[in-house]
Every structure is written in structure tokens, then in C-alpha cells.
Enzyme design. Structure first.
Site, mmCIF file in Angstrom:
data_model
loop_
_atom_site.group_PDB
_atom_site.id
_atom_site.type_symbol
_atom_site.label_atom_id
_atom_site.label_comp_id
_atom_site.label_asym_id
_atom_site.label_seq_id
_atom_site.Cartn_x
_atom_site.Cartn_y
_atom_site.Cartn_z
ATOM 1 N N PHE A 1 0.869 -1.166 0.000
ATOM 2 C CA PHE A 1 0.000 0.000 0.000
ATOM 3 C C PHE A 1 0.916 1.229 0.000
ATOM 4 O O PHE A 1 1.825 1.335 0.832
ATOM 5 C CB PHE A 1 -0.898 -0.018 1.239
ATOM 6 N N ARG B 1 -12.219 -4.933 -6.881
ATOM 7 C CA ARG B 1 -11.970 -5.677 -5.632
ATOM 8 C C ARG B 1 -13.294 -6.026 -4.957
ATOM 9 O O ARG B 1 -14.184 -5.181 -4.842
ATOM 10 C CB ARG B 1 -11.178 -4.833 -4.631
ATOM 11 N N ASP C 1 2.352 -5.365 8.411
ATOM 12 C CA ASP C 1 1.173 -4.501 8.316
ATOM 13 C C ASP C 1 -0.034 -5.429 8.148
ATOM 14 O O ASP C 1 -0.151 -6.148 7.139
ATOM 15 C CB ASP C 1 1.341 -3.565 7.111
ATOM 16 N N TYR D 1 -10.537 -0.130 10.933
ATOM 17 C CA TYR D 1 -11.760 0.276 10.221
ATOM 18 C C TYR D 1 -12.133 -0.630 9.048
ATOM 19 O O TYR D 1 -13.153 -0.407 8.406
ATOM 20 C CB TYR D 1 -11.673 1.731 9.754
ATOM 21 N N LYS D 2 -11.318 -1.656 8.769
ATOM 22 C CA LYS D 2 -11.657 -2.551 7.649
ATOM 23 C C LYS D 2 -12.384 -3.787 8.202
ATOM 24 O O LYS D 2 -13.556 -3.718 8.526
ATOM 25 C CB LYS D 2 -10.390 -2.943 6.897
#
Ligand SMILES: Cc1ncc(COP(=O)(O)O)c(C=O)c1O
Length: 430
Positions: free
Chosen positions: A140, A389, A215, A240-241
């Protein structure tokens, strides 16, 4: 949303068969813990997890009671001061971190900066010639940017080198050397969904004399993780995912037991001081996990994030993983079978051992195709180049929804429904 055919006549897999699998799903009751708009199929929980059922009530309690009535006393009476550590305990349970190992604080990018700089400081003491940081070329981008910013700050020969995913999976045969101080790896590739083996990769990095930071943004809450067992040095990740903390909810940082009191970071604000309320002009880091903190945290956001962590603390992550793989197998099989006439390529690895909890497919008009799907209430997202995705979150997504998604895709592709001006307009966030 259009209603798909109730039963397929051409496929070995049928919608009825998917409904049967949903009826037998041991995780089906967890769906009641989340609130999703009626008629929506939400396949973007790998980007922003949906709302937990109690979120509004919890926020209202914090605003009306803890803030409204308790005022400043709530730092003690409502344990606001202890929230980073309390939530950290919950995360530790979910990612195999062990007690007293984790705090919830700041953002993933900021926590990476703190962790990487602490790791490089340890290496500078033990192996001063090691000044290279390796990370995935396909990581990312924020991780790469933060590491480059840190290397630039440090100067003195520190640099970032990017490595291909294949090199990581193979254990760094060509890039590991006695120059490498630190390797920063995202556990599941955000775009393709490729999963890296934490145990064997950590061992390869340690054998080369480097340290590793994982990560976990795309794996915490998505699959079983054993940070302690893997021998990892540090980890960071967001809530938050897959952990349903809410938009912009705080991230976490974990440090292996043997490194905890060697952890020394540059963002040494007063929350990381050994005695913050003595207001001592001399900095002295707290023992243990409080030394990973920096300053005052968003209590409202933290309080709401706790609900998502509570749900994940109740769930058996092995069941989540089994269903996640079953959902992604189904998705891939249906794409192969039902979209065979279209220029669609599955970019997510087909081997279970290399697959996270999403399916990504490539199509030359990916952005417009995703826009047409979203118009029907099927929400995934788009990442350059050409990648659609679909996050698969077993607590609130079922087999029938996967079937309906691929059928909607088939309709959109067969009938060129993506080919309108409206579907080609991009917002600031894709
Ligand atoms: C793998 C990964 N790392 C880091 C980040 C950055 O997180 P933050 O914006 O919380 O710093 C993200 C954000 O989506 C991510 O997916």
C-alpha cells in the site's frame, strides 16, 4: 438491484445450492451484529467495515453521559485514559499478540513511522552497517511513502528498496544481504489479495539478520494470526476494515515481548511518558506498551471501535477463515464458469495458502463495470490498474450474495451496461 434467476440451468453451482449453504452456515447469526442498508450487497468491508449495531447508542452514551455529564472526570471514571491499552488487549486476542503487547492509537501510517524508526534504532545499536529497508513494490503506497520519509530524515545512507511479491514468497533469495536492517511487509496485498506466510517469511528475514514489521490492515479480523508464534518483531494495522471500527477509527501497534522496553520512538509525546502528570520537562518513556503512544486520542472514535473488536473477540477465527475460503472459491469458480466469454482475469491467487479474504478481478473497463454494479446496490471498489476488488467478510456476507454478484456482473458485461458516460465519471475516492 435486479433479481437474478432463482436457479441456474447451465451451471453445476446453483443459487438454491448457495441458499442451502447459507442456511447451514455456523456464522450466520453474526449478521445481526451489523447494520447494512436493505437490498445492499456489501463487498467492501476490506476497505470500510459496515456499522456495528450498537454504534449509535455507544456514541450517544459517550456524548451524553461520559462527556455531557461526566465532563473531564471521565478521563478517570469512564476510563478514557486507559482505552488505548484496553482496546489493545482485545486486538492482541484477535491477532495472537499476548497480554500487554498492543495499544490502539493513531493511524497505521503514523504507527509504521514509530515502529520503523524504533527498529532502525535497535539495529543501529546492534549492526550499524545495516541501513537498507526492504518493502513490497506492491505495498500500500502509504507504507512506502512513510518509509521513504523516514529514510530521508535519517539521511546517513538509509534507503528503501522495493521488492517483488515473488521475491518475498521465495524468502528473499536475491535481495537479503548484510545491508538490510528492516523488512516491512503487508500481510495481504491490498490490490490482489495475495497472502504471505508470516512464519516462514519472518524466519527467512531473521536468518538474514534483519527485523520485520508486519502490516495487518488486510488480515486482522480476516484470518487467524499468531504474531507471537511467528516470531515477528512488530506489527501495525487498522481497525476500520475487517474489524468494523468505523470511518477513521484508530489503528494499532504490537511489539514482541523481548523488544518492548527497547522500543524508542521519535514521536515521544506526553502520553508515552512514564509519569505524564508530573509535567516533567525531561522525557522518560513509560515501561511497556504506553511508550508506543504519542498524544491525546479521539475518545468517541475509540469507544465505537471497541464494539467491532468485541464482535471479533467472540468469533472463532478458524470458522471465519474456512468460510472466507469457501466464499472466495465460489466467487472464483463462478467467474471462471459464468464470465468465460469476457476479458476477465482473476488476479487473486488460487492457492488457499496464498489467498487473503478478497477476490480481485481485472477487466479493461474495470472502473465503469464497478460503477454499474454499485448502481445495482452491489458495492465493491476499484483500484488501478483495471482491478475490481470484492472483499469477502464471512460475518455478514453469504454464498447467495456471491452468486447474485457474479450474475449481476454477467448481465452488465453481456449487455454492455457499463458503457455509459455516467459510469466513467470518477469521484475523489474510488
Ligand atoms: C495495507 C495498508 N497500510 C496502510 C494503510 C494506511 O492506513 P492509514 O490511512 O490509517 O494510515 C492502508 C489504508 O488503507 C492499508 O490498506
Amino acid at each position: 438491484m435486479t433479481t437474478p434467476d432463482p436457479v441456474s440451468t447451465t451451471s453445476a453451482i446453483t443459487r438454491a445450492n448457495c441458499e442451502q449453504r447459507d442456511a447451514n452456515d455456523p456464522l450466520r447469526d453474526f449478521r445481526d451484529d451489523f447494520l447494512l442498508p436493505e437490498g445492499t450487497i456489501y463487498l467492501d468491508g476490506n476497505s470500510l467495515g459496515p456499522r456495528t449495531k450498537g454504534a449509535a447508542e455507544r456514541a450517544q452514551d459517550v456524548i451524553a453521559d461520559e462527556w455531557g455529564t461526566g465532563l473531564i472526570g471521565s478521563w478517570n471514571s469512564a476510563s478514557w485514559w486507559d482505552l488505548p491499552a484496553k482496546l489493545g488487549e482485545k486486538i492482541a486476542g484477535i491477532v495472537g499478540g499476548g497480554a500487554g503487547s498492543t495499544v490502539v492509537t493513531d493511524t497505521t501510517s503514523i504507527n509504521l513511522f514509530k515502529a520503523a524508526s524504533a527498529a532502525l534504532k535497535m539495529q543501529a545499536e546492534d549492526s550499524p552497517d545495516r541501513r537498507v529497508i526492504l518493502t513490497q513494490r506492491e505495498n500500500f503506497p502509504s507504507d512506502i511513502y512513510m518509509l521513504e520519509g523516514l529514510a530521508e530524515q535519517l539521511g546517513d545512507g538509509y534507503k528503501v528498496r522495493l521488492v517483488d511479491d515473488e521475491e518475498v514468497t521465495a524468502g528473499f533469495p536475491t535481495t537479503m544481504s548484510d545491508e538490510v536492517a528492516l523488512v516491512v511487509l503487508t500481510h495481504v496485498n491490498y490490490r490482489t489479495g495475495r497472502l504471505f506466510d508470516m512464519g516462514t517469511t519472518t524466519s527467512a528475514i531473521h536468518a538474514g539478520g534483519a527485523m520485520v514489521i508486519w502490516d495487518l490492515c488486510h488480515s486482522a479480523g480476516a484470518l487467524p494470526i499468531d504474531l507471537t508464534g511467528s516470531g515477528a518483531d512488530m506489527a501495525i494495522g487498522c481497525t476500520y476494515k475487517f474489524l468494523n471500527g468505523g470511518p477513521g477509527s484508530p489503528a494499532f501497534i504490537w511489539v514482541a515481548e523481548g523488544l518492548r522496553n527497547r522500543f524508542s520512538q521519535p514521536l515521544s509525546g506526553w502520553w508515552s511518558h512514564a509519569r505524564p502528570f508530573e509535567m516533567d520537562p525531561d522525557y522518560q518513556p513509560a515501561d511497556g506498551i504506553r511508550r508506543y503512544l504519542t498524544g491525546t486520542q479521539g475518545i468517541l472514535s475509540m469507544s465505537v471501535a471497541g464494539l467491532g473488536l468485541d464482535i471479533h473477540s467472540r468469533v472463532d477465527m478458524n470458522l471465519v477463515r474456512a468460510k472466507s475460503l469457501a466464499l472466495s472459491d465460489l466467487f472464483i469458480d463462478l467467474v471462471d464458469e459464468r464470465l468465460a466469454d469476457h476479458p476477465v482475469e482473476v488476479v487473486t491467487p488460487r492457492e488457499h495458502a496464498h489467498r487473503g479474504s478478497q477476490v480481485s478481478i481485472r477487466h479493461p473497463e474495470g472502473f465503469a463495470v464497478m460503477s454499474a454494479l454499485i448502481e445495482r446496490g452491489i458495492i465493491g471498489d476499484y483500484r488501478e490498474p483495471e482491478v475490481l476488488r470484492f472483499g469477502l467478510t464471512p460475518l455478514y456476507i453469504g454464498f447467495t450474495e456471491v452468486w447474485d454478484t457474479v450474475e449481476a456482473l454477467r448481465d452488465i458485461l453481456d449487455n454492455h451496461l457499463w458503457d455509459t458516460d455516467a459510469h466513467k465519471v470518477r469521484g475523489a475516492v474510488t
